[in-house]
Design a protein around this motif. Structure first.
Motif, PDB file in Angstrom:
ATOM      1  N   VAL A 141     -33.262  78.599  66.353  1.00 26.84           N
ATOM      2  CA  VAL A 141     -33.985  77.346  66.572  1.00 26.84           C
ATOM      3  C   VAL A 141     -34.959  77.132  65.423  1.00 26.84           C
ATOM      4  CG1 VAL A 141     -35.615  76.123  68.075  1.00 26.84           C
ATOM      5  CG2 VAL A 141     -33.778  77.506  69.075  1.00 26.84           C
ATOM      6  N   ASP A 142     -35.021  75.928  64.927  1.00 27.41           N
ATOM      7  CA  ASP A 142     -36.028  75.568  63.935  1.00 27.41           C
ATOM      8  C   ASP A 142     -37.353  75.406  64.681  1.00 27.41           C
ATOM      9  OD1 ASP A 142     -37.742  74.396  62.109  1.00 27.41           O
ATOM     10  OD2 ASP A 142     -36.262  72.986  61.325  1.00 27.41           O
ATOM     11  N   ASP A 143     -38.198  76.444  64.636  1.00 27.37           N
ATOM     12  CA  ASP A 143     -39.425  76.439  65.427  1.00 27.37           C
ATOM     13  C   ASP A 143     -40.381  75.320  65.026  1.00 27.37           C
ATOM     14  OD1 ASP A 143     -38.573  78.588  66.908  1.00 27.37           O
ATOM     15  OD2 ASP A 143     -39.597  80.086  65.684  1.00 27.37           O
ATOM     16  N   ALA A 144     -40.426  74.986  63.741  1.00 24.58           N
ATOM     17  CA  ALA A 144     -41.293  73.892  63.291  1.00 24.58           C
ATOM     18  C   ALA A 144     -40.840  72.568  63.903  1.00 24.58           C
ATOM     19  CB  ALA A 144     -41.284  73.808  61.769  1.00 24.58           C
ATOM     20  N   ALA A 145     -39.512  72.374  63.992  1.00 20.21           N
ATOM     21  CA  ALA A 145     -38.974  71.158  64.606  1.00 20.21           C
ATOM     22  C   ALA A 145     -39.277  71.136  66.095  1.00 20.21           C
ATOM     23  CB  ALA A 145     -37.472  71.062  64.362  1.00 20.21           C
ATOM     24  N   ALA A 146     -39.200  72.319  66.735  1.00 20.93           N
ATOM     25  CA  ALA A 146     -39.519  72.394  68.166  1.00 20.93           C
ATOM     26  C   ALA A 146     -40.982  72.054  68.404  1.00 20.93           C
ATOM     27  CB  ALA A 146     -39.206  73.794  68.692  1.00 20.93           C
ATOM     28  N   LYS A 147     -41.872  72.575  67.568  1.00 24.94           N
ATOM     29  CA  LYS A 147     -43.301  72.273  67.706  1.00 24.94           C
ATOM     30  C   LYS A 147     -43.561  70.782  67.535  1.00 24.94           C
ATOM     31  CE  LYS A 147     -47.881  73.174  65.767  1.00 24.94           C
ATOM     32  NZ  LYS A 147     -48.203  71.740  65.668  1.00 24.94           N
TER      33      LYS A 147
END
Length: 392
Positions: free
Chosen positions: A232-238
């Motif tokens: 998962v792209d964590d920055a995109a999730a945030k």
């Protein structure tokens, strides 16, 4: 005695198996095998004596697989060894995504003075959640873990829809017939109230769940990642959480971009951390290592094709080589030219790497030496071993 080097805390169940088979563990001799869990082998010097490296776990991004392949070193993992442990933590996370358990516990622990029960009763309306029953769970990846999660979610009265790009007959048998099969990942994302990801991390699926895919989720959906950091792209999730385009994100992989976010729950990579999972994975790893070193058979290798055949002859020659058209003829011609009779020849390929097992009933010391001298000179051959059947 053959020496095996270990990294990390390996369960005694695996170590005891190896010592019972006559191996030494972390002895003075140069190692023939390495057994590890999460050690970063990219930073370690791996001796030329090593013939196999086994990770007691499923992921192997901590191992320089390509470099080891070029050196003729087999790399193994233990898929399924910790599947039940990861499944159970995923289900716990699913419940935490439906019910604000963490916040409620924190509230109860911080409540001081007066009638604690009364104050909790007065305020607990703020911790009202929803039930999983009747909601839709989307499972991306229906392998050892994903199939278990999907089947357990059915028992929680959830609707389950799954997607696996590598769906085959083996995968299909793992999952209950009531689980819907999506035609593509987009169908899962658009229909699910909860999405959990269970695919391996490799160069092709880093940030498999990116901003574009997250945008297809319902704003009230929750996303779970108990597969690998980087899936998962964590920055995109945030960004989606901050914009109220995603309700909650729960992951087993810490990323600084997610810290102190009230809509995120992070566990410290404990998916496979149970006594049972560590025992099972260590024993699987030990057996696979012993099997390869003594018979040449390959089970659960990440860089070699699978071959698992009875060792019925007196000798075996195992050859790791490039998958090129002329290789088998070169190998067969060598044995024929030197009057060495081949009882059986097995060959398998995995992408650009091939593995050949040659069974023999007669082999002199001179022929043994000649095999090594000849094949060590061939650029397309990475490793050659001559094995004697000690059970013969």
């Amino acid at each position: 005695m053959t020496n095996i080097k270990t990294y990390n805390a390996i369960s005694p169940m695996g170590l005891n198996y190896l010592t019972e088979q006559g191996y030494t563990i972390n002895g003075d001799e140069a190692p023939k095998g390495i057994l590890l869990r999460s050690q970063d082998m990219h930073q370690e010097t791996i001796p030329d004596t090593v013939r196999a490296l086994v990770r007691a776990g499923a992921g192997f991004n901590n191992i320089p697989v390509d470099d080891l392949t070029q050196r003729g070193i087999a790399v193994f993992n233990t898929p399924g060894g910790n599947a039940n442990a990861v499944k159970e933590l995923t289900i716990a996370a699913l419940i935490m995504a439906a019910r604000p358990v963490v916040a409620a516990i924190d509230f109860a622990n911080k409540t001081r003075g007066g009638d604690v029960s009364l104050r909790t009763e007065t305020n607990k309306g703020g911790y009202r959640g929803t039930e999983l029953s009747g909601k839709t769970l989307g499972v991306i990846g229906l392998g050892n873990v994903g199939s278990k999660v999907a089947n357990t979610a059915l028992a929680l009265d959830m609707e389950v829809i799954g997607y696996d790009p590598g769906l085959d007959a083996t995968t299909a048998w793992r999952v209950d017939r009531h689980i819907g099969h999506a035609r593509n990942v987009e169908e899962v994302l658009q229909k699910a109230d909860y999405v959990t990801v269970h695919i391996p991390l490799n160069a092709d699926n880093k940030h498999f769940i990116d901003a574009e895919k997250i945008a297809q989720l319902k704003p009230e959906a929750a996303l779970l990642n108990f597969s690998r950091g980087g899936i998962v792209d964590d920055a995109a999730a945030k960004a989606a959480l901050d914009a109220d385009q995603l309700r909650m994100y729960i992951t087993d992989f810490a990323d600084a971009v997610l810290f102190d976010n009230p809509k995120t729950i992070i566990t410290p990579h404990i998916g496979g951390s149970t006594i049972e999972a560590e025992d099972t994975s260590a024993l699987m790893a030990a057996k696979q290592l012993d099997h390869y070193l003594t018979t040449g058979n390959v089970v659960n290798s990440v860089n070699l094709p699978s071959i698992d055949e009875p060792f019925r002859t007196k000798y075996r020659v195992s050859i790791i080589h490039r998958n090129v058209p002329t290789m088998l003829s070169q190998i067969a011609n060598f044995f024929g030219d030197h009057g060495i009779n081949i009882e059986q020849l097995s060959n398998r390929a995995k992408n650009n790497i091939a593995y050949t097992l040659i069974s023999l009933n007669a082999l002199t010391d001179e022929e043994w030496q000649l095999i090594h001298e000849r094949f060590d000179q061939v650029d397309d051959i990475f490793q050659t071993r001559v094995l004697k059947n000690n059970q013969d």
